[in-house]
Design an enzyme around this catalytic site. Structure first.
Site, PDB file in Angstrom:
ATOM      1  CG  HIS A  84       0.479   6.146  -0.654  1.00 23.09           C
ATOM      2  ND1 HIS A  84      -0.622   6.780  -1.169  1.00 23.09           N
ATOM      3  CD2 HIS A  84       0.047   5.520   0.468  1.00 23.09           C
ATOM      4  CE1 HIS A  84      -1.668   6.540  -0.389  1.00 23.09           C
ATOM      5  NE2 HIS A  84      -1.293   5.759   0.606  1.00 23.09           N
TER       6      HIS A  84
ATOM      7  CG  HIS B 123      -1.685   1.209   1.514  1.00 25.76           C
ATOM      8  ND1 HIS B 123      -3.060   1.237   1.537  1.00 25.76           N
ATOM      9  CD2 HIS B 123      -1.293   2.476   1.808  1.00 25.76           C
ATOM     10  CE1 HIS B 123      -3.473   2.463   1.815  1.00 25.76           C
ATOM     11  NE2 HIS B 123      -2.429   3.236   1.995  1.00 25.76           N
ATOM     12  CD  GLU B 124       2.013   3.906   3.546  1.00 26.31           C
ATOM     13  OE1 GLU B 124       2.508   4.939   3.067  1.00 26.31           O
ATOM     14  OE2 GLU B 124       0.864   3.876   4.028  1.00 26.31           O
TER      15      GLU B 124
HETATM   16 ZN   LIG Z   1      -2.218   5.211   2.357  1.00 23.01          ZN
END
Ligand SMILES: [Zn+2]
Length: 372
Positions: free
Chosen positions: A72, A68-69
Protein backbone atom coordinates in the site's frame (compact mmCIF):
# COMPACT_ATOMS: atom_id res chain seq x y z
CA UNK A 1 2.68 8.89 16.81
CA UNK A 2 -0.42 6.79 17.29
CA UNK A 3 -0.94 6.16 20.99
CA UNK A 4 -0.17 2.69 22.27
CA UNK A 5 2.30 2.02 19.47
CA UNK A 6 6.04 1.43 19.51
CA UNK A 7 8.37 2.11 16.61
CA UNK A 8 10.36 -1.00 15.81
CA UNK A 9 12.26 -0.09 12.66
CA UNK A 10 12.31 1.95 9.47
CA UNK A 11 11.86 0.53 5.97
CA UNK A 12 12.38 2.61 2.83
CA UNK A 13 12.01 5.79 4.89
CA UNK A 14 8.74 4.67 6.47
CA UNK A 15 8.41 4.19 10.22
CA UNK A 16 7.05 0.77 11.16
CA UNK A 17 5.10 0.85 14.44
CA UNK A 18 3.62 -2.02 16.37
CA UNK A 19 0.48 -1.46 18.39
CA UNK A 20 0.53 -3.14 21.80
CA UNK A 21 -2.52 -5.20 20.81
CA UNK A 22 -0.26 -7.02 18.37
CA UNK A 23 1.70 -8.57 21.24
CA UNK A 24 -1.54 -10.13 22.49
CA UNK A 25 -2.30 -11.45 19.00
CA UNK A 26 1.25 -12.77 18.69
CA UNK A 27 0.78 -14.77 21.89
CA UNK A 28 -2.67 -15.99 20.88
CA UNK A 29 -1.53 -17.09 17.42
CA UNK A 30 1.55 -18.88 18.78
CA UNK A 31 -0.55 -20.57 21.45
CA UNK A 32 -3.38 -21.69 19.19
CA UNK A 33 -0.93 -23.04 16.58
CA UNK A 34 1.20 -24.88 19.17
CA UNK A 35 -1.82 -26.41 20.91
CA UNK A 36 -4.48 -26.84 18.25
CA UNK A 37 -3.04 -26.62 14.75
CA UNK A 38 0.37 -28.30 14.43
CA UNK A 39 0.09 -31.34 16.78
CA UNK A 40 -2.69 -33.12 14.79
CA UNK A 41 -0.90 -32.27 11.53
CA UNK A 42 2.52 -33.52 12.72
CA UNK A 43 2.00 -36.37 15.23
CA UNK A 44 5.77 -36.78 15.91
CA UNK A 45 6.10 -33.18 17.13
CA UNK A 46 7.25 -32.65 20.76
CA UNK A 47 5.43 -29.86 22.67
CA UNK A 48 8.60 -27.72 22.59
CA UNK A 49 8.89 -28.11 18.83
CA UNK A 50 5.20 -27.22 18.46
CA UNK A 51 5.76 -23.96 20.35
CA UNK A 52 8.82 -23.13 18.21
CA UNK A 53 6.86 -23.78 15.00
CA UNK A 54 4.00 -21.69 16.41
CA UNK A 55 6.29 -18.75 17.19
CA UNK A 56 8.06 -18.94 13.80
CA UNK A 57 4.67 -18.97 12.08
CA UNK A 58 3.47 -15.99 14.10
CA UNK A 59 6.61 -14.03 13.15
CA UNK A 60 6.17 -14.90 9.48
CA UNK A 61 2.49 -13.88 9.71
CA UNK A 62 3.70 -10.56 11.09
CA UNK A 63 6.12 -10.25 8.15
CA UNK A 64 3.29 -11.06 5.72
CA UNK A 65 1.08 -8.29 7.16
CA UNK A 66 4.06 -5.93 6.93
CA UNK A 67 4.60 -6.79 3.24
CA UNK A 68 0.88 -6.20 2.60
CA UNK A 69 1.09 -2.74 4.21
CA UNK A 70 4.37 -1.91 2.46
CA UNK A 71 2.65 -2.63 -0.86
CA UNK A 72 0.00 0.00 0.00
CA UNK A 73 2.59 2.50 1.19
CA UNK A 74 5.10 2.13 -1.61
CA UNK A 75 2.44 2.38 -4.31
CA UNK A 76 0.94 5.42 -2.54
CA UNK A 77 4.34 7.07 -2.53
CA UNK A 78 4.91 6.14 -6.15
CA UNK A 79 1.64 7.95 -6.94
CA UNK A 80 2.85 11.08 -5.15
CA UNK A 81 1.26 10.66 -1.72
CA UNK A 82 3.27 11.19 1.45
CA UNK A 83 3.50 8.16 3.72
CA UNK A 84 4.16 8.75 7.41
CA UNK A 85 4.18 5.32 8.96
CA UNK A 86 2.77 1.82 9.04
CA UNK A 87 1.12 0.62 12.24
CA UNK A 88 0.60 -3.10 12.71
CA UNK A 89 -2.21 -3.87 15.09
CA UNK A 90 -5.07 -6.20 15.93
CA UNK A 91 -6.33 -7.30 12.54
CA UNK A 92 -3.46 -6.35 10.30
CA UNK A 93 -2.07 -2.95 9.61
CA UNK A 94 -2.84 0.63 8.83
CA UNK A 95 -0.75 2.72 6.49
CA UNK A 96 -0.87 6.32 7.59
CA UNK A 97 -1.04 8.49 4.50
CA UNK A 98 -0.88 12.24 4.84
CA UNK A 99 -4.23 13.40 3.47
CA UNK A 100 -6.62 11.56 1.18
CA UNK A 101 -5.80 10.44 -2.32
CA UNK A 102 -6.48 13.33 -4.69
CA UNK A 103 -7.99 11.06 -7.34
CA UNK A 104 -10.34 8.09 -7.27
CA UNK A 105 -8.03 6.06 -9.52
CA UNK A 106 -5.14 6.49 -7.07
CA UNK A 107 -7.33 5.47 -4.13
CA UNK A 108 -8.49 2.42 -6.06
CA UNK A 109 -4.98 1.24 -6.96
CA UNK A 110 -3.51 1.89 -3.50
CA UNK A 111 -6.36 -0.01 -1.83
CA UNK A 112 -6.39 -2.94 -4.23
CA UNK A 113 -2.66 -3.64 -4.18
CA UNK A 114 -2.78 -4.87 -0.55
CA UNK A 115 -5.12 -7.86 -0.99
CA UNK A 116 -3.43 -8.58 -4.32
CA UNK A 117 -0.07 -8.79 -2.52
CA UNK A 118 -1.55 -11.14 0.09
CA UNK A 119 -2.88 -13.44 -2.66
CA UNK A 120 0.54 -13.48 -4.36
CA UNK A 121 2.18 -14.34 -1.01
CA UNK A 122 -0.41 -17.09 -0.49
CA UNK A 123 0.41 -18.59 -3.88
CA UNK A 124 4.16 -18.47 -3.20
CA UNK A 125 3.81 -20.08 0.26
CA UNK A 126 1.45 -22.79 -1.01
CA UNK A 127 3.80 -23.60 -3.89
CA UNK A 128 6.69 -23.76 -1.42
CA UNK A 129 4.65 -26.05 0.82
CA UNK A 130 3.91 -28.39 -2.10
CA UNK A 131 7.58 -28.84 -3.01
CA UNK A 132 9.08 -28.74 0.53
CA UNK A 133 10.93 -31.94 1.45
CA UNK A 134 10.52 -31.55 5.20
CA UNK A 135 7.06 -32.18 6.68
CA UNK A 136 7.44 -29.41 9.30
CA UNK A 137 8.55 -26.85 6.71
CA UNK A 138 5.66 -27.91 4.50
CA UNK A 139 3.23 -27.45 7.43
CA UNK A 140 4.49 -23.94 8.26
CA UNK A 141 4.46 -22.84 4.61
CA UNK A 142 1.01 -24.37 4.20
CA UNK A 143 -0.30 -22.43 7.18
CA UNK A 144 1.18 -19.18 5.84
CA UNK A 145 -0.38 -19.83 2.43
CA UNK A 146 -3.76 -20.33 4.06
CA UNK A 147 -3.53 -17.32 6.37
CA UNK A 148 -2.37 -14.97 3.57
CA UNK A 149 -5.28 -16.10 1.41
CA UNK A 150 -7.60 -15.39 4.36
CA UNK A 151 -5.98 -11.98 4.92
CA UNK A 152 -6.47 -11.09 1.28
CA UNK A 153 -10.08 -12.27 1.31
CA UNK A 154 -10.98 -10.57 4.61
CA UNK A 155 -9.50 -7.28 3.44
CA UNK A 156 -11.61 -7.46 0.29
CA UNK A 157 -14.83 -7.27 2.33
CA UNK A 158 -16.35 -4.10 0.86
CA UNK A 159 -16.75 -2.20 4.14
CA UNK A 160 -14.70 0.84 5.09
CA UNK A 161 -12.04 0.93 6.58
CA UNK A 162 -11.00 -2.40 5.04
CA UNK A 163 -9.26 -2.34 1.65
CA UNK A 164 -12.44 -3.59 -0.04
CA UNK A 165 -14.29 -0.63 1.48
CA UNK A 166 -11.69 1.74 0.10
CA UNK A 167 -12.07 0.13 -3.32
CA UNK A 168 -15.85 0.61 -3.04
CA UNK A 169 -15.38 4.23 -1.96
CA UNK A 170 -13.11 4.85 -4.95
CA UNK A 171 -15.58 3.23 -7.37
CA UNK A 172 -18.56 5.28 -6.09
CA UNK A 173 -16.36 8.36 -6.05
CA UNK A 174 -15.31 7.66 -9.64
CA UNK A 175 -18.92 7.19 -10.78
CA UNK A 176 -20.56 10.07 -8.86
CA UNK A 177 -17.59 12.44 -8.70
CA UNK A 178 -18.35 12.88 -4.99
CA UNK A 179 -15.80 11.53 -2.50
CA UNK A 180 -18.14 11.97 0.48
CA UNK A 181 -20.88 9.99 -1.27
CA UNK A 182 -18.33 7.21 -1.84
CA UNK A 183 -17.34 7.22 1.82
CA UNK A 184 -20.98 7.16 2.95
CA UNK A 185 -21.71 4.11 0.82
CA UNK A 186 -18.53 2.30 1.93
CA UNK A 187 -19.12 3.08 5.61
CA UNK A 188 -22.77 2.01 5.33
CA UNK A 189 -21.81 -1.34 3.82
CA UNK A 190 -19.02 -1.69 6.38
CA UNK A 191 -21.48 -1.21 9.23
CA UNK A 192 -23.87 -3.76 7.73
CA UNK A 193 -21.02 -6.25 7.43
CA UNK A 194 -19.93 -5.38 10.97
CA UNK A 195 -23.39 -6.04 12.41
CA UNK A 196 -23.50 -9.25 10.36
CA UNK A 197 -20.22 -10.41 11.93
CA UNK A 198 -21.52 -9.53 15.40
CA UNK A 199 -24.70 -11.54 14.83
CA UNK A 200 -22.67 -14.46 13.44
CA UNK A 201 -20.41 -14.30 16.51
CA UNK A 202 -23.40 -14.47 18.84
CA UNK A 203 -24.75 -17.48 16.93
CA UNK A 204 -21.36 -19.21 17.27
CA UNK A 205 -21.28 -18.56 21.01
CA UNK A 206 -24.83 -19.90 21.42
CA UNK A 207 -23.85 -22.95 19.39
CA UNK A 208 -21.13 -23.64 21.98
CA UNK A 209 -18.09 -22.27 20.12
CA UNK A 210 -17.32 -19.38 22.47
CA UNK A 211 -13.73 -18.77 21.31
CA UNK A 212 -14.47 -18.36 17.59
CA UNK A 213 -17.72 -16.59 18.36
CA UNK A 214 -16.06 -13.90 20.48
CA UNK A 215 -13.36 -13.41 17.84
CA UNK A 216 -15.90 -12.93 15.09
CA UNK A 217 -18.01 -10.57 17.22
CA UNK A 218 -14.96 -8.43 18.10
CA UNK A 219 -14.06 -8.11 14.42
CA UNK A 220 -17.66 -7.05 13.70
CA UNK A 221 -17.63 -4.51 16.50
CA UNK A 222 -14.36 -3.05 15.15
CA UNK A 223 -15.77 -2.85 11.62
CA UNK A 224 -18.98 -1.06 12.53
CA UNK A 225 -17.19 1.44 14.78
CA UNK A 226 -14.17 2.35 12.68
CA UNK A 227 -16.00 3.70 9.67
CA UNK A 228 -18.47 5.68 11.73
CA UNK A 229 -15.74 7.86 13.25
CA UNK A 230 -14.33 8.69 9.84
CA UNK A 231 -17.77 9.53 8.47
CA UNK A 232 -18.56 11.76 11.45
CA UNK A 233 -15.41 13.77 10.81
CA UNK A 234 -16.09 14.15 7.08
CA UNK A 235 -19.70 15.20 7.81
CA UNK A 236 -18.59 17.72 10.42
CA UNK A 237 -16.19 19.22 7.95
CA UNK A 238 -18.94 19.42 5.34
CA UNK A 239 -21.30 21.11 7.80
CA UNK A 240 -18.58 23.63 8.56
CA UNK A 241 -17.95 24.33 4.89
CA UNK A 242 -18.57 28.09 4.74
CA UNK A 243 -18.09 28.91 8.42
CA UNK A 244 -15.05 30.81 9.61
CA UNK A 245 -13.45 31.26 12.99
CA UNK A 246 -14.87 34.83 13.10
CA UNK A 247 -18.44 33.44 13.09
CA UNK A 248 -18.01 31.28 16.18
CA UNK A 249 -15.24 32.84 18.26
CA UNK A 250 -15.85 34.82 21.43
CA UNK A 251 -14.71 38.42 21.12
CA UNK A 252 -13.52 38.45 24.72
CA UNK A 253 -9.97 39.82 24.75
CA UNK A 254 -9.41 39.54 28.48
CA UNK A 255 -5.90 38.20 29.03
CA UNK A 256 -3.36 37.82 31.80
CA UNK A 257 0.35 38.61 31.85
CA UNK A 258 2.95 35.87 32.29
CA UNK A 259 3.90 37.24 35.70
CA UNK A 260 0.38 37.06 37.10
CA UNK A 261 0.23 34.65 40.05
CA UNK A 262 -1.98 31.61 39.88
CA UNK A 263 -3.85 32.96 42.92
CA UNK A 264 -4.65 36.25 41.16
CA UNK A 265 -5.61 34.34 38.00
CA UNK A 266 -8.19 32.35 39.95
CA UNK A 267 -9.54 35.16 42.17
CA UNK A 268 -9.55 38.00 39.64
CA UNK A 269 -10.14 36.32 36.29
CA UNK A 270 -11.42 32.73 36.32
CA UNK A 271 -14.00 32.78 39.13
CA UNK A 272 -15.53 36.26 38.58
CA UNK A 273 -15.62 35.77 34.79
CA UNK A 274 -16.85 32.16 34.99
CA UNK A 275 -13.99 31.18 32.65
CA UNK A 276 -12.07 27.94 32.24
CA UNK A 277 -9.11 29.41 30.36
CA UNK A 278 -7.46 32.67 29.34
CA UNK A 279 -4.80 33.71 26.82
CA UNK A 280 -1.49 34.89 28.22
CA UNK A 281 -0.23 38.10 26.63
CA UNK A 282 3.18 39.72 26.96
CA UNK A 283 4.04 43.02 25.20
CA UNK A 284 0.74 42.76 23.30
CA UNK A 285 1.72 39.36 21.88
CA UNK A 286 0.04 36.07 22.72
CA UNK A 287 2.60 33.82 24.40
CA UNK A 288 0.40 31.06 25.80
CA UNK A 289 -2.92 29.83 27.06
CA UNK A 290 -3.59 28.99 30.71
CA UNK A 291 -6.51 26.77 31.68
CA UNK A 292 -7.98 25.17 34.77
CA UNK A 293 -6.26 21.90 33.96
CA UNK A 294 -2.86 23.68 33.86
CA UNK A 295 -3.27 25.02 37.39
CA UNK A 296 -5.00 22.06 39.01
CA UNK A 297 -1.63 20.54 39.89
CA UNK A 298 -0.48 23.63 41.83
CA UNK A 299 -1.05 23.09 45.59
CA UNK A 300 -3.23 25.74 47.28
CA UNK A 301 -0.39 27.10 49.41
CA UNK A 302 1.84 27.64 46.36
CA UNK A 303 -0.71 29.51 44.28
CA UNK A 304 0.45 32.90 45.53
CA UNK A 305 4.05 32.08 44.55
CA UNK A 306 3.57 30.33 41.20
CA UNK A 307 3.47 32.49 38.08
CA UNK A 308 1.24 31.80 35.10
CA UNK A 309 4.32 31.57 32.85
CA UNK A 310 5.46 28.47 34.76
CA UNK A 311 2.32 26.42 34.17
CA UNK A 312 0.64 27.78 31.03
CA UNK A 313 0.17 25.76 27.87
CA UNK A 314 2.02 26.76 24.71
CA UNK A 315 5.40 27.32 26.34
CA UNK A 316 6.96 25.43 23.41
CA UNK A 317 5.16 27.66 20.87
CA UNK A 318 1.53 28.63 21.21
CA UNK A 319 -1.02 27.47 18.63
CA UNK A 320 -3.23 30.31 17.40
CA UNK A 321 -5.89 30.70 14.71
CA UNK A 322 -7.00 33.74 12.69
CA UNK A 323 -10.55 35.08 12.25
CA UNK A 324 -10.50 34.32 8.49
CA UNK A 325 -9.46 30.69 8.94
CA UNK A 326 -12.13 28.15 7.89
CA UNK A 327 -13.60 26.61 11.03
CA UNK A 328 -12.89 23.06 9.81
CA UNK A 329 -9.19 23.91 9.58
CA UNK A 330 -9.19 25.48 13.05
CA UNK A 331 -10.96 22.42 14.45
CA UNK A 332 -8.32 20.19 12.85
CA UNK A 333 -5.56 22.21 14.55
CA UNK A 334 -7.35 21.93 17.91
CA UNK A 335 -7.90 18.19 17.55
CA UNK A 336 -4.31 17.56 16.44
CA UNK A 337 -2.89 19.30 19.52
CA UNK A 338 -5.79 18.18 21.75
CA UNK A 339 -6.57 21.80 22.73
CA UNK A 340 -9.87 22.74 24.33
CA UNK A 341 -9.43 26.40 23.36
CA UNK A 342 -7.05 28.48 21.25
CA UNK A 343 -6.44 32.25 21.06
CA UNK A 344 -7.65 34.03 17.93
CA UNK A 345 -4.99 36.42 16.66
CA UNK A 346 -5.07 39.11 13.97
CA UNK A 347 -1.92 41.05 13.06
CA UNK A 348 -0.31 39.49 16.14
CA UNK A 349 -2.99 41.06 18.36
CA UNK A 350 -5.41 39.03 20.45
CA UNK A 351 -8.97 39.46 19.14
CA UNK A 352 -10.77 36.59 20.88
CA UNK A 353 -10.85 32.94 21.88
CA UNK A 354 -12.15 29.87 20.06
CA UNK A 355 -13.32 26.94 22.20
CA UNK A 356 -13.93 23.39 21.07
CA UNK A 357 -17.34 23.41 22.78
CA UNK A 358 -18.42 26.37 20.63
CA UNK A 359 -17.26 24.63 17.45
CA UNK A 360 -19.13 21.44 18.38
CA UNK A 361 -22.29 23.46 19.16
CA UNK A 362 -22.06 25.11 15.74
CA UNK A 363 -21.74 21.72 14.02
CA UNK A 364 -24.74 20.38 15.95
CA UNK A 365 -26.82 23.47 15.11
CA UNK A 366 -26.03 23.16 11.44
CA UNK A 367 -26.75 19.45 11.43
CA UNK A 368 -30.08 19.99 13.21
CA UNK A 369 -31.04 22.70 10.71
CA UNK A 370 -29.76 20.72 7.70
CA UNK A 371 -27.40 23.53 6.75
CA UNK A 372 -24.19 22.91 4.88
ZN1 LIG B 1 -4.60 -3.51 3.22
Amino acid sequence: MRSGSVRIFRVAGIDVLVHVSWLVIFGLVTWSLAIGYYPPLLPDLTPAQAWVLGAISAILLFASVLVHELAHSLLARHRGLEVDSITLFLFGGVSSLRGDAPRASTELLVAAVGPLTSFVLAAVFLAGSAIAGDARLAAVLGYLGLINALLGAFNLVPGFPLDGGRVLRALVWQITGDMRRGLEVAVGVGQLVGYGFMAWGVVEVLAGDAFDGIWIAVIGWFLQGAGAAQLRQVRSEAHLGAVHVRDVMRGDTTAVGPNTTVEALIETYLLPGNRRALPVVSDERVVGMVSVSDIQGVPADERSLTRVADVMGGRGGVVTVTPEMPLAQALQAMLTGDYEQVPVVEDERLVGVLTRADVVRQVQLREALHLE
